[in-house]
Design an enzyme around this catalytic site. Structure first.
Site, PDB file in Angstrom:
ATOM      1  N   THR A   1      15.028 -27.662 -30.134  1.00  0.00           N
ATOM      2  CA  THR A   1      15.334 -26.606 -31.256  1.00  0.00           C
ATOM      3  C   THR A   1      16.008 -25.429 -30.842  1.00  0.00           C
ATOM      4  OG1 THR A   1      13.081 -27.357 -32.362  1.00  0.00           O
ATOM      5  CG2 THR A   1      13.991 -25.104 -33.128  1.00  0.00           C
TER       6      THR A   1
ATOM      7  N   LYS B   1      15.884 -27.717 -39.427  1.00  0.00           N
ATOM      8  CA  LYS B   1      14.742 -27.452 -38.723  1.00  0.00           C
ATOM      9  C   LYS B   1      14.184 -25.815 -38.942  1.00  0.00           C
ATOM     10  CE  LYS B   1      11.242 -27.584 -35.623  1.00  0.00           C
ATOM     11  NZ  LYS B   1      11.440 -27.976 -34.173  1.00  0.00           N
TER      12      LYS B   1
ATOM     13  N   LYS C   1      10.502 -17.612 -31.013  1.00  0.00           N
ATOM     14  CA  LYS C   1      11.839 -18.211 -30.540  1.00  0.00           C
ATOM     15  C   LYS C   1      12.445 -18.918 -31.591  1.00  0.00           C
ATOM     16  CE  LYS C   1      12.956 -22.064 -29.036  1.00  0.00           C
ATOM     17  NZ  LYS C   1      13.346 -23.594 -29.280  1.00  0.00           N
TER      18      LYS C   1
END
Length: 301
Positions: free
Chosen positions: A106, A181, A249
């Site tokens: 990611t 995502k 994050k």
């Protein structure tokens, strides 16, 4: 559960990054009959993986990639991705023209576009392919994979990656997988905060929240988060799952992309700050459902 693998010809593959997600994903590739070479920054983890699953532990990303048709990567962030793909010891240096890299990290959409361009210049394919489903999805081989990149490269990756997936879909060109995502994480952030508030409200109201969650889980309030995290939130258990540090994050990537494309994300920005509060409580490695801990603290007003 036992994973059933589709009949796919054996490929020479490499897997870079054997963390909570990558280790089980690579294991499914080996179980599906592929010839797997692995690399991990902590070499002992790669050696242990090879002892358990077969295959070969390599000393560098380049060594793992040599001879591979497909290379799968699952590392921490943009800088980690660059460090394993680029340079004399990187994956790109070890691949022959025509090989393809599928990145399950990611990361930012920007680094996906950057890595795709560098791959193309070398005659390689690159697919950004972040996953959803958490550790359980990786262990059970039931991840959802959202992909960006060239359609031909995607079609080469798809049947092999189904070893650890239940759905793998191309949603656009380079960077589109990472942006998809981000959409996923926006949804989760809002859902978890809503569930935390609902449970805290019900507890203050004196309700049996396990019973209430069972009832509303049969109606319009049903969600994956309610089904899989509601009961553990009531029990105040968070020593598992997707860590708050990782979610922060991810939300940092979301908010940076929103600044670039002009999106307004007031709820997401607020929940990101709520996660910062959880980190201050020492919960950086707690599951993301630990948002309710903020609401169980004594009120200051």
């Amino acid at each position: 559960m036992t994973k059933t693998y589709d009949s796919v010809p054996s490929h020479r593959v490499a897997f870079i990054g054997l963390g909570v997600m990558g280790g089980p994903m690579a294991g499914h590739l080996a179980a599906a009959g592929h010839q797997v070479s692995v690399y991990n920054r902590t070499a002992a983890k790669a050696v242990a993986w090879a002892a358990r699953h077969g295959g070969r532990a390599a000393a560098t990303p380049r060594e793992a990639a040599e001879g591979a048709q497909l290379v799968f990567v699952c590392v921490g962030n943009d800088d980690d991705l660059r460090s394993v793909l680029l340079g004399d010891d990187g994956v790109y240096a070890g691949l022959a023209a025509g090989a393809i890299v599928a990145d399950h990290t990611t990361a930012s959409a920007e680094v996906a576009v950057e890595m795709a361009a560098l791959a193309q210049a070398r005659g390689l394919g690159f697919v950004d392919a972040p996953v959803s489903g958490g550790e359980a999805g990786a262990v059970n081989g039931l991840l959802t994979v959202m992909c960006g990149g060239d359609e031909t490269a995607f079609e080469a990756v798809r049947p092999v990656a189904m070893a650890y997936s239940r759905a793998i879909t191309r949603v656009g060109g380079s960077g589109a997988g990472q942006r998809a995502k981000m959409v996923n994480q926006i949804c989760i952030a809002g859902l978890v905060q809503g569930l935390a508030e609902a449970i805290a409200f019900g507890e203050h109201a004196g309700l049996d929240m396990k019973q209430v969650l069972d009832v509303i889980g049969k109606g319009a309030a049903q969600s994956w988060q309610l089904d899989n995290r509601g009961q553990t939130m009531v029990d105040d258990r968070f020593d598992f799952g997707f860590a708050v540090d990782w979610m922060r994050k991810d939300l940092g990537l979301v908010l940076a992309e929103a600044r670039r494309n002009g999106s307004r994300l007031p709820v997401t920005a607020l929940v990101d700050q709520f996660y910062a509060d959880v980190q201050q409580q020492g919960g950086g490695r707690w599951d993301t459902s630990s948002l309710i801990r903020r609401l169980r603290e004594p009120r200051q007003d």
